[in-house]
Design a protein around this motif. Structure first.
Motif, PDB file in Angstrom:
ATOM      1  N   PRO A  25      11.566   7.541   8.453  1.00  0.00           N
ATOM      2  CA  PRO A  25      10.168   7.819   8.760  1.00  0.00           C
ATOM      3  C   PRO A  25       9.309   6.619   8.372  1.00  0.00           C
ATOM      4  O   PRO A  25       9.530   6.006   7.328  1.00  0.00           O
ATOM      5  N   GLN A  26       8.377   6.288   9.236  1.00  0.00           N
ATOM      6  CA  GLN A  26       7.532   5.129   8.962  1.00  0.00           C
ATOM      7  C   GLN A  26       6.424   5.505   7.989  1.00  0.00           C
ATOM      8  O   GLN A  26       5.804   6.553   8.113  1.00  0.00           O
ATOM      9  N   GLU A  27       6.204   4.630   7.034  1.00  0.00           N
ATOM     10  CA  GLU A  27       5.134   4.862   6.077  1.00  0.00           C
ATOM     11  C   GLU A  27       3.865   4.197   6.603  1.00  0.00           C
ATOM     12  O   GLU A  27       3.929   3.244   7.375  1.00  0.00           O
ATOM     13  N   PRO A  28       2.710   4.693   6.191  1.00  0.00           N
ATOM     14  CA  PRO A  28       1.464   4.091   6.675  1.00  0.00           C
ATOM     15  C   PRO A  28       1.315   2.666   6.148  1.00  0.00           C
ATOM     16  O   PRO A  28       1.703   2.368   5.019  1.00  0.00           O
ATOM     17  N   VAL A  29       0.770   1.806   6.972  1.00  0.00           N
ATOM     18  CA  VAL A  29       0.545   0.420   6.579  1.00  0.00           C
ATOM     19  C   VAL A  29      -0.821   0.321   5.922  1.00  0.00           C
ATOM     20  O   VAL A  29      -1.829   0.740   6.486  1.00  0.00           O
ATOM     21  N   GLN A  30      -0.833  -0.213   4.710  1.00  0.00           N
ATOM     22  CA  GLN A  30      -2.077  -0.393   3.968  1.00  0.00           C
ATOM     23  C   GLN A  30      -2.578  -1.818   4.165  1.00  0.00           C
ATOM     24  O   GLN A  30      -1.792  -2.749   4.312  1.00  0.00           O
ATOM     25  N   THR A  31      -3.879  -1.990   4.119  1.00  0.00           N
ATOM     26  CA  THR A  31      -4.473  -3.310   4.315  1.00  0.00           C
ATOM     27  C   THR A  31      -4.485  -4.105   3.011  1.00  0.00           C
ATOM     28  O   THR A  31      -4.261  -3.550   1.929  1.00  0.00           O
ATOM     29  N   LEU A  56      12.883  -6.087   3.013  1.00  0.00           N
ATOM     30  CA  LEU A  56      11.488  -5.665   2.906  1.00  0.00           C
ATOM     31  C   LEU A  56      10.458  -6.789   2.885  1.00  0.00           C
ATOM     32  O   LEU A  56       9.284  -6.520   3.109  1.00  0.00           O
ATOM     33  N   ALA A  57      10.848  -8.012   2.622  1.00  0.00           N
ATOM     34  CA  ALA A  57       9.874  -9.088   2.417  1.00  0.00           C
ATOM     35  C   ALA A  57       8.927  -9.280   3.595  1.00  0.00           C
ATOM     36  O   ALA A  57       7.760  -9.591   3.402  1.00  0.00           O
ATOM     37  N   ALA A  58       9.404  -9.081   4.800  1.00  0.00           N
ATOM     38  CA  ALA A  58       8.566  -9.320   5.978  1.00  0.00           C
ATOM     39  C   ALA A  58       7.885  -8.057   6.495  1.00  0.00           C
ATOM     40  O   ALA A  58       7.225  -8.109   7.523  1.00  0.00           O
ATOM     41  N   THR A  59       8.012  -6.941   5.790  1.00  0.00           N
ATOM     42  CA  THR A  59       7.351  -5.716   6.247  1.00  0.00           C
ATOM     43  C   THR A  59       5.855  -5.827   5.996  1.00  0.00           C
ATOM     44  O   THR A  59       5.421  -6.526   5.072  1.00  0.00           O
ATOM     45  N   PRO A  60       5.039  -5.160   6.810  1.00  0.00           N
ATOM     46  CA  PRO A  60       3.587  -5.285   6.663  1.00  0.00           C
ATOM     47  C   PRO A  60       3.064  -4.936   5.273  1.00  0.00           C
ATOM     48  O   PRO A  60       2.195  -5.640   4.745  1.00  0.00           O
ATOM     49  N   ASN A  61       3.573  -3.878   4.660  1.00  0.00           N
ATOM     50  CA  ASN A  61       3.075  -3.500   3.337  1.00  0.00           C
ATOM     51  C   ASN A  61       3.433  -4.534   2.271  1.00  0.00           C
ATOM     52  O   ASN A  61       2.638  -4.784   1.362  1.00  0.00           O
ATOM     53  N   CYS A  62       4.604  -5.130   2.363  1.00  0.00           N
ATOM     54  CA  CYS A  62       4.981  -6.157   1.387  1.00  0.00           C
ATOM     55  C   CYS A  62       4.131  -7.407   1.566  1.00  0.00           C
ATOM     56  O   CYS A  62       3.679  -8.007   0.591  1.00  0.00           O
ATOM     57  N   VAL A  63       3.897  -7.790   2.807  1.00  0.00           N
ATOM     58  CA  VAL A  63       3.066  -8.964   3.078  1.00  0.00           C
ATOM     59  C   VAL A  63       1.643  -8.713   2.589  1.00  0.00           C
ATOM     60  O   VAL A  63       1.048  -9.561   1.913  1.00  0.00           O
ATOM     61  N   ASN A  64       1.083  -7.551   2.898  1.00  0.00           N
ATOM     62  CA  ASN A  64      -0.284  -7.242   2.493  1.00  0.00           C
ATOM     63  C   ASN A  64      -0.417  -7.133   0.974  1.00  0.00           C
ATOM     64  O   ASN A  64      -1.403  -7.597   0.400  1.00  0.00           O
ATOM     65  N   ALA A  65       0.567  -6.533   0.320  1.00  0.00           N
ATOM     66  CA  ALA A  65       0.526  -6.437  -1.144  1.00  0.00           C
ATOM     67  C   ALA A  65       0.619  -7.826  -1.776  1.00  0.00           C
ATOM     68  O   ALA A  65      -0.088  -8.128  -2.746  1.00  0.00           O
ATOM     69  N   SER A  66       1.448  -8.674  -1.217  1.00  0.00           N
ATOM     70  CA  SER A  66       1.594 -10.034  -1.731  1.00  0.00           C
ATOM     71  C   SER A  66       0.299 -10.828  -1.559  1.00  0.00           C
ATOM     72  O   SER A  66      -0.126 -11.550  -2.465  1.00  0.00           O
ATOM     73  N   ARG A  67      -0.336 -10.691  -0.404  1.00  0.00           N
ATOM     74  CA  ARG A  67      -1.604 -11.394  -0.170  1.00  0.00           C
ATOM     75  C   ARG A  67      -2.692 -10.874  -1.098  1.00  0.00           C
ATOM     76  O   ARG A  67      -3.512 -11.649  -1.596  1.00  0.00           O
TER      77      ARG A  67
END
Length: 94
Positions: A25-31, A56-67
């Protein structure tokens, strides 16, 4: 003929089973802004991302959390300061 029918059945069965892959199941993407405002969730996400960077490194949530983390670190350090304006003094040769 019977051999061809069995091969056709096997091919159809393989195609049907290939389509039965269980999807996560896809989790919601956070900004990035959301992760900036929710430090505990940001830290938890980064821990999860660092535990499995290959997947996971290239997933949207990981990228957004890192930024968001990078932005928070830079803002605590005063951010990137603009260089002072350059001034030009005319040299008349005197």
């Amino acid at each position: 003929m019977k051999k061809n029918a069995m091969m056709m059945f096997a091919l159809i069965a393989a195609l049907v089973l290939a389509g039965c892959k269980e999807e996560k199941p896809q989790e919601p993407v956070q900004t990035v802004e959301w992760f900036k405002a929710h430090q505990a969730e940001r830290e938890a996400r980064l821990a999860k991302c660092n535990a499995n960077p290959g997947e996971l490194a290239a997933t949207p949530n990981c990228v957004n959390a890192s930024r968001a983390e990078s932005s928070s670190v830079w803002s605590k350090r005063g951010g990137i300061k603009a260089p002072a304006a350059l001034t030009f003094e005319k040299n008349d040769g005197k």
